[in-house]
Design a protein around this motif. Structure first.
Motif, PDB file in Angstrom:
ATOM      1  N   GLY A  39       7.476 -12.599  -7.750  1.00 47.31           N
ATOM      2  CA  GLY A  39       7.346 -11.217  -8.198  1.00 47.31           C
ATOM      3  C   GLY A  39       5.900 -10.762  -8.278  1.00 47.31           C
ATOM      4  O   GLY A  39       5.584  -9.624  -7.934  1.00 47.31           O
ATOM      5  N   ALA A  40       5.019 -11.634  -8.707  1.00 50.78           N
ATOM      6  CA  ALA A  40       3.604 -11.284  -8.782  1.00 50.78           C
ATOM      7  C   ALA A  40       3.054 -11.001  -7.386  1.00 50.78           C
ATOM      8  O   ALA A  40       2.202 -10.131  -7.215  1.00 50.78           O
ATOM      9  CB  ALA A  40       2.810 -12.406  -9.457  1.00 50.78           C
ATOM     10  N   GLY A  41       3.571 -11.697  -6.383  1.00 51.11           N
ATOM     11  CA  GLY A  41       3.145 -11.467  -5.011  1.00 51.11           C
ATOM     12  C   GLY A  41       3.506 -10.083  -4.497  1.00 51.11           C
ATOM     13  O   GLY A  41       2.830  -9.538  -3.624  1.00 51.11           O
ATOM     14  N   LEU A  42       4.570  -9.502  -5.040  1.00 58.27           N
ATOM     15  CA  LEU A  42       4.963  -8.153  -4.611  1.00 58.27           C
ATOM     16  C   LEU A  42       3.890  -7.123  -4.939  1.00 58.27           C
ATOM     17  O   LEU A  42       3.747  -6.125  -4.235  1.00 58.27           O
ATOM     18  CB  LEU A  42       6.279  -7.730  -5.268  1.00 58.27           C
ATOM     19  N   LYS A  43       3.146  -7.368  -6.013  1.00 57.83           N
ATOM     20  CA  LYS A  43       2.100  -6.414  -6.427  1.00 57.83           C
ATOM     21  C   LYS A  43       1.004  -6.263  -5.375  1.00 57.83           C
ATOM     22  O   LYS A  43       0.272  -5.281  -5.383  1.00 57.83           O
ATOM     23  CB  LYS A  43       1.463  -6.845  -7.745  1.00 57.83           C
ATOM     24  N   ALA A  44       0.893  -7.209  -4.461  1.00 57.39           N
ATOM     25  CA  ALA A  44      -0.125  -7.147  -3.417  1.00 57.39           C
ATOM     26  C   ALA A  44       0.343  -6.359  -2.190  1.00 57.39           C
ATOM     27  O   ALA A  44      -0.432  -6.133  -1.273  1.00 57.39           O
ATOM     28  CB  ALA A  44      -0.515  -8.562  -2.993  1.00 57.39           C
ATOM     29  N   ILE A  45       1.601  -5.934  -2.193  1.00 58.76           N
ATOM     30  CA  ILE A  45       2.165  -5.207  -1.055  1.00 58.76           C
ATOM     31  C   ILE A  45       2.213  -3.720  -1.401  1.00 58.76           C
ATOM     32  O   ILE A  45       2.751  -3.329  -2.438  1.00 58.76           O
ATOM     33  CB  ILE A  45       3.579  -5.743  -0.731  1.00 58.76           C
ATOM     34  N   ASP A  46       1.647  -2.905  -0.545  1.00 61.19           N
ATOM     35  CA  ASP A  46       1.491  -1.469  -0.816  1.00 61.19           C
ATOM     36  C   ASP A  46       2.747  -0.771  -1.306  1.00 61.19           C
ATOM     37  O   ASP A  46       2.692  -0.010  -2.267  1.00 61.19           O
ATOM     38  CB  ASP A  46       0.984  -0.736   0.434  1.00 61.19           C
ATOM     39  N   VAL A  47       3.862  -1.002  -0.635  1.00 59.88           N
ATOM     40  CA  VAL A  47       5.083  -0.276  -0.998  1.00 59.88           C
ATOM     41  C   VAL A  47       5.480  -0.532  -2.455  1.00 59.88           C
ATOM     42  O   VAL A  47       6.023   0.341  -3.117  1.00 59.88           O
ATOM     43  CB  VAL A  47       6.243  -0.588  -0.019  1.00 59.88           C
ATOM     44  N   PHE A  48       5.169  -1.700  -2.978  1.00 55.16           N
ATOM     45  CA  PHE A  48       5.468  -2.028  -4.372  1.00 55.16           C
ATOM     46  C   PHE A  48       4.329  -1.604  -5.296  1.00 55.16           C
ATOM     47  O   PHE A  48       4.569  -1.081  -6.379  1.00 55.16           O
ATOM     48  CB  PHE A  48       5.764  -3.520  -4.525  1.00 55.16           C
ATOM     49  N   ALA A  49       3.116  -1.836  -4.870  1.00 56.04           N
ATOM     50  CA  ALA A  49       1.956  -1.456  -5.685  1.00 56.04           C
ATOM     51  C   ALA A  49       1.912   0.049  -5.902  1.00 56.04           C
ATOM     52  O   ALA A  49       1.577   0.523  -6.998  1.00 56.04           O
ATOM     53  CB  ALA A  49       0.670  -1.940  -5.031  1.00 56.04           C
ATOM     54  N   ASN A  50       2.274   0.816  -4.885  1.00 61.80           N
ATOM     55  CA  ASN A  50       2.262   2.279  -4.994  1.00 61.80           C
ATOM     56  C   ASN A  50       3.269   2.803  -6.012  1.00 61.80           C
ATOM     57  O   ASN A  50       3.110   3.905  -6.532  1.00 61.80           O
ATOM     58  CB  ASN A  50       2.519   2.921  -3.635  1.00 61.80           C
ATOM     59  N   GLU A  51       4.295   2.028  -6.272  1.00 64.59           N
ATOM     60  CA  GLU A  51       5.315   2.426  -7.252  1.00 64.59           C
ATOM     61  C   GLU A  51       5.041   1.847  -8.638  1.00 64.59           C
ATOM     62  O   GLU A  51       5.840   2.007  -9.547  1.00 64.59           O
ATOM     63  CB  GLU A  51       6.712   2.007  -6.781  1.00 64.59           C
ATOM     64  N   ALA A  52       3.937   1.169  -8.770  1.00 66.30           N
ATOM     65  CA  ALA A  52       3.525   0.598 -10.056  1.00 66.30           C
ATOM     66  C   ALA A  52       4.605  -0.285 -10.668  1.00 66.30           C
ATOM     67  O   ALA A  52       4.979  -0.133 -11.828  1.00 66.30           O
ATOM     68  CB  ALA A  52       3.108   1.700 -11.025  1.00 66.30           C
ATOM     69  N   ILE A  53       5.104  -1.232  -9.870  1.00 64.83           N
ATOM     70  CA  ILE A  53       6.090  -2.152 -10.431  1.00 64.83           C
ATOM     71  C   ILE A  53       5.421  -2.964 -11.540  1.00 64.83           C
ATOM     72  O   ILE A  53       4.210  -3.182 -11.517  1.00 64.83           O
ATOM     73  CB  ILE A  53       6.725  -3.067  -9.360  1.00 64.83           C
ATOM     74  N   PRO A  54       6.191  -3.412 -12.516  1.00 64.25           N
ATOM     75  CA  PRO A  54       5.609  -4.117 -13.654  1.00 64.25           C
ATOM     76  C   PRO A  54       5.132  -5.528 -13.300  1.00 64.25           C
ATOM     77  O   PRO A  54       5.604  -6.138 -12.342  1.00 64.25           O
ATOM     78  CB  PRO A  54       6.760  -4.168 -14.658  1.00 64.25           C
ATOM     79  N   GLU A  55       4.223  -6.015 -14.099  1.00 70.51           N
ATOM     80  CA  GLU A  55       3.743  -7.394 -13.982  1.00 70.51           C
ATOM     81  C   GLU A  55       4.847  -8.337 -14.458  1.00 70.51           C
ATOM     82  O   GLU A  55       5.523  -8.066 -15.446  1.00 70.51           O
ATOM     83  CB  GLU A  55       2.509  -7.610 -14.863  1.00 70.51           C
TER      84      GLU A  55
END
Length: 78
Positions: A39-55
């Motif tokens: 899940g932490a790795g998703l934060k490095a992908i734009d589509v997820f980072a742009n939606e501000a997914i939680p840590e």
């Protein structure tokens, strides 16, 4: 776009569905990777980072985190 509801899945099945849904992002199927690392790795992908997914560190279990991801991702597409 609606992200898969994690409530009736194991982590592996939910993550596999996410990998399929976001195939263009080349998500890695977690195999033996702990949910919080995947899940932490998703934060490095734009589509997820742009939606501000939680840590992931804000959650004790994967389903609570995944439900928050669903809320963050689906909010844009409602």
């Amino acid at each position: 776009m609606n992200i898969y509801d994690p409530r009736y899945h194991t982590f592996d099945s939910w993550a596999s569905l996410m990998c399929e849904m976001f195939a263009g992002q080349q998500l890695a199927i977690p195999d033996s990777t702990p949910w919080y690392e995947w899940g932490a790795g998703l934060k490095a992908i734009d589509v997820f980072a742009n939606e501000a997914i939680p840590e992931t560190k804000e959650f004790d279990d994967w389903q609570a985190w995944a439900q928050a991801v669903v809320g963050a991702m689906n909010a844009r597409y409602q």
